[in-house]
Design a protein around this motif. Structure first.
Motif, PDB file in Angstrom:
ATOM      1  N   ALA A 154       0.545  -1.206  -0.233  1.00 16.81           N
ATOM      2  CA  ALA A 154      -0.305   0.101  -0.073  1.00 16.81           C
ATOM      3  C   ALA A 154       0.813   1.718  -0.227  1.00 16.81           C
ATOM      4  O   ALA A 154       0.575   2.273  -0.903  1.00 16.81           O
ATOM      5  N   LYS A 155       1.792   1.218   0.758  1.00 16.55           N
ATOM      6  CA  LYS A 155       2.823   2.315   0.745  1.00 16.55           C
ATOM      7  C   LYS A 155       3.431   2.816  -0.742  1.00 16.55           C
ATOM      8  O   LYS A 155       3.736   4.265  -0.844  1.00 16.55           O
ATOM      9  N   TRP A 156       4.023   2.000  -1.426  1.00 16.48           N
ATOM     10  CA  TRP A 156       4.204   1.977  -2.887  1.00 16.48           C
ATOM     11  C   TRP A 156       2.802   2.571  -3.502  1.00 16.48           C
ATOM     12  O   TRP A 156       3.094   3.623  -4.849  1.00 16.48           O
ATOM     13  N   ALA A 157       2.254   2.007  -3.414  1.00 18.93           N
ATOM     14  CA  ALA A 157       0.639   2.433  -4.117  1.00 18.93           C
ATOM     15  C   ALA A 157       0.622   3.615  -3.965  1.00 18.93           C
ATOM     16  O   ALA A 157       0.198   4.454  -4.800  1.00 18.93           O
ATOM     17  N   TYR A 158       0.632   4.335  -2.565  1.00 21.48           N
ATOM     18  CA  TYR A 158       0.586   5.251  -2.356  1.00 21.48           C
ATOM     19  C   TYR A 158       2.075   6.783  -3.310  1.00 21.48           C
ATOM     20  O   TYR A 158       1.617   7.609  -3.723  1.00 21.48           O
ATOM     21  N   GLU A 159       2.926   5.774  -2.594  1.00 20.11           N
ATOM     22  CA  GLU A 159       4.072   6.657  -3.270  1.00 20.11           C
ATOM     23  C   GLU A 159       4.177   6.470  -5.229  1.00 20.11           C
ATOM     24  O   GLU A 159       4.567   8.478  -5.967  1.00 20.11           O
ATOM     25  N   GLN A 160       2.572   5.859  -5.648  1.00 17.83           N
ATOM     26  CA  GLN A 160       3.356   6.385  -6.705  1.00 17.83           C
ATOM     27  C   GLN A 160       1.635   7.160  -7.979  1.00 17.83           C
ATOM     28  O   GLN A 160       1.462   6.906  -8.486  1.00 17.83           O
ATOM     29  N   GLY A 161       1.294   7.829  -6.514  1.00 16.07           N
ATOM     30  CA  GLY A 161       0.189   8.435  -6.393  1.00 16.07           C
ATOM     31  C   GLY A 161      -1.129   7.935  -6.112  1.00 16.07           C
ATOM     32  O   GLY A 161      -2.732   8.574  -5.496  1.00 16.07           O
ATOM     33  N   ALA A 162      -1.376   6.897  -5.411  1.00 16.52           N
ATOM     34  CA  ALA A 162      -2.539   6.815  -5.634  1.00 16.52           C
ATOM     35  C   ALA A 162      -3.517   6.752  -4.020  1.00 16.52           C
ATOM     36  O   ALA A 162      -2.725   7.239  -2.969  1.00 16.52           O
ATOM     37  N   LYS A 163      -4.599   7.550  -4.317  1.00 15.89           N
ATOM     38  CA  LYS A 163      -4.832   8.254  -2.991  1.00 15.89           C
ATOM     39  C   LYS A 163      -6.609   7.471  -1.878  1.00 15.89           C
ATOM     40  O   LYS A 163      -6.881   7.486  -1.306  1.00 15.89           O
ATOM     41  N   LYS A 164      -6.697   6.016  -3.037  1.00 20.15           N
ATOM     42  CA  LYS A 164      -7.914   5.052  -2.259  1.00 20.15           C
ATOM     43  C   LYS A 164      -7.808   3.779  -3.115  1.00 20.15           C
ATOM     44  O   LYS A 164      -6.888   3.899  -3.818  1.00 20.15           O
ATOM     45  N   ILE A 165      -7.536   2.861  -1.801  1.00 21.12           N
ATOM     46  CA  ILE A 165      -6.696   2.583  -2.263  1.00 21.12           C
ATOM     47  C   ILE A 165      -7.862   1.245  -1.662  1.00 21.12           C
ATOM     48  O   ILE A 165      -8.494   1.050  -0.171  1.00 21.12           O
ATOM     49  N   LEU A 166      -7.886   0.011  -2.028  1.00 19.34           N
ATOM     50  CA  LEU A 166      -8.970  -1.093  -1.669  1.00 19.34           C
ATOM     51  C   LEU A 166      -7.824  -2.729  -1.170  1.00 19.34           C
ATOM     52  O   LEU A 166      -6.851  -2.758  -2.239  1.00 19.34           O
ATOM     53  N   VAL A 167      -8.041  -3.107  -0.319  1.00 17.36           N
ATOM     54  CA  VAL A 167      -7.013  -4.198  -0.102  1.00 17.36           C
ATOM     55  C   VAL A 167      -7.330  -5.612   0.312  1.00 17.36           C
ATOM     56  O   VAL A 167      -8.301  -5.400   1.072  1.00 17.36           O
ATOM     57  N   VAL A 168      -7.378  -6.112  -0.824  1.00 16.28           N
ATOM     58  CA  VAL A 168      -8.168  -8.236  -0.404  1.00 16.28           C
ATOM     59  C   VAL A 168      -7.361  -8.784   0.551  1.00 16.28           C
ATOM     60  O   VAL A 168      -5.704  -8.866   0.056  1.00 16.28           O
ATOM     61  N   ARG A 169      -6.999  -8.423   1.532  1.00 15.80           N
ATOM     62  CA  ARG A 169      -6.527  -9.618   2.496  1.00 15.80           C
ATOM     63  C   ARG A 169      -6.957 -11.003   2.406  1.00 15.80           C
ATOM     64  O   ARG A 169      -8.026 -11.777   2.038  1.00 15.80           O
ATOM     65  N   THR A 170      -5.939 -12.175   3.032  1.00 21.01           N
ATOM     66  CA  THR A 170      -6.134 -12.684   3.162  1.00 21.01           C
ATOM     67  C   THR A 170      -6.378 -13.435   4.756  1.00 21.01           C
ATOM     68  O   THR A 170      -5.599 -14.651   5.210  1.00 21.01           O
TER      69      THR A 170
END
Length: 280
Positions: free
Chosen positions: A168-184
């Motif tokens: 998620a942190k890497w996604a944020y660094e790429q510009g993501a402002k809304k992040i959905l994480v599907v967990r196990t």
């Protein structure tokens, strides 16, 4: 930018395939980016290719094949799990529609996380029609359980979960402002050093980069969980996660546990989409 992140988890990804099948049924694809890790890369691939129930069918096919897991191979070149068998399944038995997947990549930037075996650092590989299956294998190759490494263009990789299990942190660094994480795993679950991590840090003691990758894997995971629960200002992170441990584990499973986790994932996915649409 909206980003979908799909955690790995071996046979626990039966749950994930249920969540993503619910998205398929609801035609929910509100994402500009998709990041898959380990087994999450496989479920992401079938999601991107619009192939309803094909991922769980592939998981069940692998689960019942006696050649996929064999204790006698544990210390051999193939490993306890024959990871290359996944490629044969995705190419021939439950074929991944690469043309459709490539069409999806026109609007959804896609990356699969692998670990560089030389540096121990995460690499965010972008699949194309020629290397898609190789990247899936690289992202999912577990040290000590499978063959432990996969070569792409002269570079050796292994499972991305060891270097960036929840990117998620890497996604944020790429510009993501809304992040959905599907967990196990449950959303607030922290972890401690596993036996595999401990063994890896000793086994690779002559490679300081790899030693660190294994010794600190649980710390990176816990830091990632902390980021998910306490994102930076202006960033919204949501999780679809089981409330408690799934019926299947990374390595242990039956057809019954896989389908139980799958149905649970479908329910969680549909509930999430319904909530989103009720907000409109």
């Amino acid at each position: 930018m909206n980003c979908l992140i799909i955690e790995g988890g071996g046979f626990k990804t039966g749950f994930t395939s249920g969540v993503l099948d619910a998205f398929q049924v609801a035609n929910y694809r509100d994402f500009d980016m998709c990041i898959g890790v380990s087994g999450g890369s496989i479920t992401a691939s079938y999601f991107l290719s619009h192939q309803y129930r094909q991922c769980v069918n592939a998981i069940k096919l692998i689960a019942k094949d006696k050649l996929f897991t064999q204790f006698t191979r544990t210390f051999g070149a193939e490993g306890y799990m024959n990871i290359d068998y996944l490629k044969r399944v995705a190419e021939e038995q439950v074929p991944l529609d690469l043309d459709q997947a490539m069409t999806a990549l026109k609007t959804i930037k896609t990356h699969f996380v692998a670990t560089n075996r030389m540096t121990g650092k995460p690499v965010y590989l972008t699949p194309d029609k020629q290397n898609w299956f190789d990247i899936l294998i690289a992202s999912s190759t577990l040290p000590f359980v499978t063959k432990g490494k996969h070569n792409i263009n002269g570079v050796e990789y292994f499972d991305g979960g060891w270097s960036d299990p929840l990117p998620a942190k890497w996604a944020y660094e790429q510009g993501a402002k809304k992040i959905l994480v599907v967990r196990t795993a449950p959303a607030d679950r922290r972890t401690t050093q596993s036996l595999a991590d401990y063994f890896g840090s000793y086994f690779y003691k002559d490679n300081l980069h790899l030693q660190s990758a294994f010794a600190n894997c649980h710390l990176r995971y816990n830091d990632a969980v902390e980021f998910l629960l306490n994102p930076p200002k202006g960033v919204v992170i949501e999780q679809i996660a089981p409330i408690k441990d799934l019926k299947s584990t990374t390595y242990t499973y039956t057809n019954k546990t896989i389908m139980s986790d799958y149905r649970y994932g479908v329910d969680k996915g549909l509930y999430f989409v319904a909530g989103k649409r009720n907000q409109r």
